[in-house]
Enzyme design. Structure first.
Site: not given
Ligand code: NAD
Ligand code: LMR
Length: 327
Positions: A14, A16, A132, A160, A188
């Site tokens: 659910a 983003q 993350n 990245d 990362h």
């Molecule tokens: P978000 O808050 O919009 O969505 C995260 C969802 O995960 C929420 O709906 C939450 O209810 C759900 N969630 C939490 N715990 C859970 C569990 N145990 N099981 C299943 N679902 C669970 O966040 P987002 O913007 O979608 O980002 C998600 C993650 O990705 C964050 O940790 C963000 O930092 C990370 N991210 C990583 C990168 C990368 O390059 N590696 C890039 C962007 C975001």
């Molecule tokens: C990003 O690189 O955009 C994500 O990992 C989100 C963050 O926390 O920087």
């Protein structure tokens, strides 16, 4: 003859990133237009009503390849028989936070999901961690999934790499498609190392095309290291559409053979790595794939003193994250 369905688990359904990713998976962007797929979407219990709205939209997409959608909050039920698990669900960082601040908060999620994968998925199941701090979350999941080969675990550093390629292309006034061999080393995080020394634009070294070494070592490296934070400051939320896009790119790079004389970034288990870096970390390396997730770390790249020192810093950060996560 119809192919057997590929089953893809996505957590954080659910959220983003999933709001963009699920639709791209359903449309066949990862496994191609001949491959039927099923989505197994995991959310925390409180978000299941919201996830039902996403499911309605997936249905309304009328995707010909999407054969089944399962939802739930129990990874032990939902991960059974999946071919691929994309672990996105975690709390994202807010303005002013470092990714390391999330370590303890998110670690329990990846302990449980590692155990669930080990208990219910098969040895061919591939795992990509996005939530993350993704390297250490991936290490936690891998450590709790003894029944899965360590090689099957990846953490995402492709966003990245994409960011770095875009900035190099912009600076050189060249098409982004010409930028290749641009690996991210390490974590990362704000210590990551975008390796401009081994990168090329077409057949020329980046350092030859962009002679401003001061920009490469200073503004460029910092811009990539801090891009995630800059997006959070601007949007109030972390990157989502570009992150989903990088998930697709990571998976395509692993599924298809890598072009000659190129590579892509993925954070993988450092056991037996050809650079003598600390073992038992999830460390981003330049990788090449033979297709079907059969990848290897690119060997024999040389580092100059600048890159070498930066790699030492990111390695140290990962060692510290591991110590804190397993304390
Ligand atoms: P978000 O808050 O919009 O969505 C995260 C969802 O995960 C929420 O709906 C939450 O209810 C759900 N969630 C939490 N715990 C859970 C569990 N145990 N099981 C299943 N679902 C669970 O966040 P987002 O913007 O979608 O980002 C998600 C993650 O990705 C964050 O940790 C963000 O930092 C990370 N991210 C990583 C990168 C990368 O390059 N590696 C890039 C962007 C975001
Ligand atoms: C990003 O690189 O955009 C994500 O990992 C989100 C963050 O926390 O920087």
């Amino acid at each position: 003859m119809t192919r057997p369905i590929k089953r893809i688990a996505v957590t954080g359904g659910a959220g983003q990133i999933a709001y963009s990713l699920l639709f791209r998976l359903a449309s066949g962007e990862v496994f191609g237009q001949e491959q039927p797929v099923a989505l197994h979407i995991l959310e925390v219990e409180a978000m299941i009503p919201s996830l039902q709205g996403v499911v309605m939209e997936l249905e309304d997409g009328a995707f010909p390849l999407l054969k089944e959608i399962k939802t739930g909050h129990d990874p032990f039920t939902l991960f059974g028989d999946v071919d691929l698990a994309i672990l996105v669900g975690a709390t994202p960082r807010g303005p002013g936070m470092e990714r390391s601040d999330l370590l303890k908060k998110n670690a329990t999620i990846f302990v449980e999901q590692g155990r669930a994968l080990s208990a219910s998925a098969s040895t061919h199941t591939q795992v990509l961690v996005v939530g993350n701090p993704c390297n250490t979350n991936c290490l936690i999941a891998m450590s709790h999934a003894p029944n899965l080969p360590r090689k099957n675990f990846h953490a995402m550093t492709r966003l990245d790499e994409n960011r770095a390629k875009a900035q190099i292309a912009k600076k050189a006034s060249q098409p982004v498609a010409l930028v290749r061999r641009l690996a991210i080393w390490g974590n990362h995080s704000s210590t990551q190392v975008p390796d401009f020394v081994n990168a090329r634009i077409g057949y020329r070294d980046v350092v030859e095309v962009i002679s401003d070494r001061h920009w490469l070592e200073g503004e460029f490296v910092q811009l990539i290291q801090k891009r995630g934070a800059a997006i959070i400051a601007a949007r109030g939320k972390s990157s989502a559409a570009s992150a989903a896009s990088a998930v697709i790119d990571t998976l395509r790079s692993l599924i298809l053979p890598t072009a000659k004389d190129d590579w892509f970034s993925s954070a993988v288990c450092s056991d037996g790595n050809p650079y003598g870096l600390t073992e038992e970390l999830i460390f981003s390396f330049p990788c090449r794939s033979k297709g079907n997730f059969e990848y290897e770390i690119v060997k024999n790249l040389s580092w100059d003193e600048f890159i070498k020192e930066k790699i030492r810093v990111t390695e140290q950060e990962l060692i510290e994250e591991r110590r804190d996560a397993f304390a």
